[in-house]
Design a protein around this motif. Structure first.
Motif, mmCIF file in Angstrom:
data_model
loop_
_atom_site.group_PDB
_atom_site.id
_atom_site.type_symbol
_atom_site.label_atom_id
_atom_site.label_comp_id
_atom_site.label_asym_id
_atom_site.label_seq_id
_atom_site.Cartn_x
_atom_site.Cartn_y
_atom_site.Cartn_z
ATOM 1 N N ALA A 186 44.420 40.917 48.968
ATOM 2 C CA ALA A 186 44.768 42.210 49.574
ATOM 3 C C ALA A 186 43.895 43.329 49.011
ATOM 4 C CB ALA A 186 46.247 42.522 49.331
ATOM 5 N N TRP A 187 43.740 43.353 47.694
ATOM 6 C CA TRP A 187 42.915 44.383 47.069
ATOM 7 C C TRP A 187 41.430 44.180 47.392
ATOM 8 C CZ3 TRP A 187 44.237 48.927 45.426
ATOM 9 C CH2 TRP A 187 45.555 49.154 45.001
ATOM 10 N N VAL A 221 41.349 47.912 39.945
ATOM 11 C CA VAL A 221 42.459 46.954 39.961
ATOM 12 C C VAL A 221 41.940 45.518 39.984
ATOM 13 C CG1 VAL A 221 44.429 46.127 41.288
ATOM 14 C CG2 VAL A 221 44.042 48.577 41.064
ATOM 15 N N LEU A 222 40.947 45.254 40.815
ATOM 16 C CA LEU A 222 40.378 43.907 40.901
ATOM 17 C C LEU A 222 39.750 43.490 39.575
ATOM 18 C CD1 LEU A 222 38.729 43.994 44.446
ATOM 19 C CD2 LEU A 222 40.596 42.495 43.714
ATOM 20 N N GLY A 223 39.075 44.436 38.925
ATOM 21 C CA GLY A 223 38.486 44.138 37.624
ATOM 22 C C GLY A 223 39.538 43.727 36.613
ATOM 23 N N TYR A 224 40.687 44.406 36.644
ATOM 24 C CA TYR A 224 41.775 44.070 35.717
ATOM 25 C C TYR A 224 42.383 42.715 36.061
ATOM 26 C CZ TYR A 224 46.179 44.322 33.187
ATOM 27 O OH TYR A 224 47.240 44.039 32.366
ATOM 28 N N MET A 225 42.577 42.446 37.348
ATOM 29 C CA MET A 225 43.143 41.159 37.767
ATOM 30 C C MET A 225 42.240 39.988 37.354
ATOM 31 S SD MET A 225 44.571 41.798 41.620
ATOM 32 C CE MET A 225 46.147 42.598 41.917
ATOM 33 N N ILE A 226 40.959 40.131 37.645
ATOM 34 C CA ILE A 226 40.014 39.061 37.314
ATOM 35 C C ILE A 226 39.874 38.921 35.800
ATOM 36 C CG2 ILE A 226 37.608 38.314 37.515
ATOM 37 C CD1 ILE A 226 37.539 39.801 40.232
ATOM 38 N N GLY A 227 39.788 40.060 35.117
ATOM 39 C CA GLY A 227 39.672 40.020 33.653
ATOM 40 C C GLY A 227 40.880 39.382 32.997
ATOM 41 N N SER A 228 42.073 39.619 33.549
ATOM 42 C CA SER A 228 43.298 39.038 32.990
ATOM 43 C C SER A 228 43.352 37.529 33.183
ATOM 44 C CB SER A 228 44.532 39.671 33.647
ATOM 45 O OG SER A 228 44.575 41.055 33.409
ATOM 46 N N GLY A 229 42.639 37.042 34.211
ATOM 47 C CA GLY A 229 42.648 35.607 34.494
ATOM 48 C C GLY A 229 41.567 34.826 33.782
ATOM 49 N N LEU A 230 40.739 35.494 32.986
ATOM 50 C CA LEU A 230 39.679 34.802 32.253
ATOM 51 C C LEU A 230 40.272 33.915 31.162
ATOM 52 C CD1 LEU A 230 37.144 37.751 31.793
ATOM 53 C CD2 LEU A 230 36.939 35.836 33.383
#
Length: 456
Positions: A186-187, A221-230
Motif C-alpha cells: 500500500a505504501w 515509512v517504507l524505509g522504516y518497514m524495510i529496515g525493521s525487516g533486515l
C-alpha cells in the motif's frame, strides 16, 4: 501508517456479538468484518483523543504564555487521574487503560519514525557548522553516552546494594505487531503514484510542500518497514532508523535531480515548520507530544515496580540527568565548542520529544542539531549498549535497564529489551523519568543560568 490490532478490543467485540446473536462461532465472514471495523474505530478514537489532548494543551499553554512543556503537564495529569481511579474505582482505571491501548500501541509501533525528520534535514542544518565543530560534537555525544552509561549503572548498583530490595516480576509489556505485506504494498503504491504526479504537477495540491508530502512520507515509512525487516546481524550495524532516514534522503536526491530543483529545496519542503503548509516531516513531528502523553500509561502499568524500586530508579535517574547536562556543558567548554552548539546538544540523552522542549528554554539553540545529537546518541547506544554493559560486568536487570534508558533513551531501550525482556520495565520507567526530570530542571531559571555559566 497502518493499525496495530488490539487483542483486547477484539475479545470485547466478540463477547458483545455473542451476547447479541448467541452464535459462538467467530469464523464467519460477517463477524470477522465486524471485528475489524470495531478494531479500526477503536484505534481511530483512542489515538484521536490522545492527539486532541496534545493539541488543546499546546493551544492553552501558548495562549497563557506558559513555557513549561504542555505535553509533560498532560502526562502528569493523565498519570494522576489513573492513580486516583485505581485507588477509588480500580475497574475504571483498567477500563481507561484498555480504551487507550490501541492508540498507545500505534505510538509504540511507529516511535522511531518520529525521530527521523530532523535527521533527514540535517544537511541543511550542518551547512553553517564548521567540520571541526562537527567532530567535537561527535566526540561529546559518543564519549558522553559511555560516561553516562557507566555513572548511571554504577549508581543503580550502589543504591541496590544499600536498599537490598528483591527483584519481582514486572507487568508483561505487549509488543507491537509486525508489518504486513499489505501495508508494504500500500505504501509502495502511494509512493510511486505521488512521486510521478509530483514530477508532472508539482503544485497539484496547492503548494509544493503539500504535493510532495505523500511520496516523502511514504519513502520514510517504507524505509522504516524495510529496515525493521533486515536480519538482526545487519541491524547491529545499520539500525532501522538509519535506513529510514537514508530512504527519505535518497528519495529527495532523486526527485531533486529529476525535477532539476536540487536537494535543498526538496528538504525544505520535507520539514517546513509551518502548520498552514506542512511537509512530511511536520506530520511525523506532530506525534511527539502524544509520545510524551503515552509515558503516563507506561508508568501506571508499572506502578508497583516503580514503588518497590523507587530508591534505585529515582536516585539513578536524577544523578544521570544532572551528570549528562553538566558534563556536556563542561566538556563543550573544554573543547572550545561554540556556546550555541553546546546548548543545542545539552539534552543529548533525553528522548527527542522532550529534548526539543528543553532547548526551547535557551536562546540561540539549533533544534536540528539537538534532534540529530539525540538520534546519534540513541544509535550508538542501540548498537553497543549490550556489549558495553557486559564489559562493565553490570548483570543486574535493574541497573542494565536504567543505565540504558538514561544514556540512550528509546533506541537503546528497544535494542536491549529485544534480547533482555526482563530489563524492559526499568527501561520504560527510566526512559520517561529522565526526560521528565531534565525538563523540570531546565524550566528552572537558576539551573539554566548555571548551565550557561558552565558553558561560558
Amino acid at each position: 501508517m497502518g493499525t496495530s490490532k488490539s487483542c483486547k478490543s477484539e475479545e470485547l467485540c466478540t463477547e458483545l456479538l455473542e451476547s447479541q446473536t448467541g452464535d459462538t462461532s467467530t469464523g464467519s465472514v460477517i463477524q470477522t468484518l465486524r471485528l475489524q471495523v470495531f478494531g479500526v474505530l477503536h484505534w481511530v478514537v483512542s489515538l484521536g483523543l490522545i492527539l486532541a489532548i496534545d493539541f488543546l494543551l499546546k493551544k492553552a499553554f501558548v495562549a497563557a504564555s506558559i513555557e513549561f512543556p504542555s505535553a509533560l503537564f498532560g502526562m502528569f495529569c493523565i498519570f494522576s487521574v489513573l492513580i486516583i481511579l485505581d485507588c477509588a474505582i480500580p475497574s475504571a482505571a483498567v477500563a481507561l487503560m484498555k480504551f487507550f491501548e490501541p492508540g498507545i500501541m500505534f505510538i509504540q509501533r511507529w516511535l522511531p519514525l518520529f525521530y527521523v525528520p530532523y535527521l533527514v534535514v540535517l544537511p541543511l542544518s550542518l551547512k553553517d557548522i564548521p567540520p571541526s565543530s562537527a567532530i567535537k560534537i561527535c566526540f561529546i555525544v559518543v564519549g558522553g553516552w559511555l560516561a553516562t552509561l557507566c555513572v548511571t549503572g554504577m549508581t543503580a548498583i550502589g543504591v541496590r546494594k544499600a536498599v537490598k530490595t528483591e527483584l519481582i516480576d514486572a507487568e508483561p509489556m505487549e509488543k507491537p505487531s509486525p508489518f504486513s505485506s499489505i501495508e508494504l504494498w500500500a505504501w509502495t503504491g502511494i509512493f510511486l503514484i505521488s512521486f510521478v504526479a509530483s514530477l508532472v504537477y508539482p503544485t497539484a495540491l496547492g503548494t509544493r510542500a503539500r504535493t510532495y508530502l505523500p511520496f516523502l512520507l511514504a519513502s520514510t515509512v517504507l524505509g522504516y518497514m524495510i529496515g525493521s525487516g533486515l536480519p538482526s546481524s545487519v541491524k547491529k550495524v545499520l539500525h532501522p532508523i538509519i535506513f529510514c532516514a537514508a530512504s527519505a534522503e535518497v528519495t529527495a536526491v532523486v526527485f531533486g535531480f529529476l525535477s532539476k530543483s536540487g536537494l535543498d529545496p526538496v528538504l525544505g519542503y520535507y520539514l517546513t515548520n509551518s502548520s498552514s503548509d506542512p511537509g512530511a516531516g511536520d506530520i511525523l513531528m506532530g506525534f511527539l507530544g502524544s509520545v510524551i502523553l503515552s509515558f503516563a500509561f507506561s508508568m501506571f502499568k508499572q506502578r508497583k515496580l516503580v514503588k518497590r524500586h523507587a530508591a534505585e530508579i529515582f536516585t539513578s535517574v536524577i544523578i544521570s540527568t544532572l551528570f549528562s547536562l553538566y558534563s556536556t556543558a563542561l566538556v563543550g567548554r573544554l573543547v572550545a565548542l561554540e556556546p550555541s552548539l553546546t546548548v543545542s546538544i545539552l539534552p543529548r540523552c533525553i528522548t527527542v520529544a522532550l529534548a526539543l522542549s528543553i532547548v526551547s528554554f535557551f536562546e540561540g539553540a539549533n533544534a536540528s542539531v539537538t534532534a540529530a545529537a539525540v538520534v546519534v546518541t540513541g544509535l550508538v547506544g542501540a548498537n553497543f549498549v549490550q556489549a558495553t554493559l557486559d564489559k562493565l560486568r553490570l548483570r543486574d536487570p535493574i541497573a542494565r535497564g536504567i543505565a540504558t534508558a538514561s544514556s540512550c533513551h528509546g533506541l537503546g531501550t528497544a535494542a536491549l529489551s529485544a534480547k533482555e525482556p526482563e530489563a524492559l520495565p526499568f527501561c520504560a520507567i527510566a526512559y520517561g523519568l529522565t526526560g521528565i526530570f531534565g525538563s523540570i530542571l531546565c524550566s528552572i531559571p537558576v539551573v539554566r543560568q548555571s548551565l550557561l555559566a558552565v558553558i561560558g
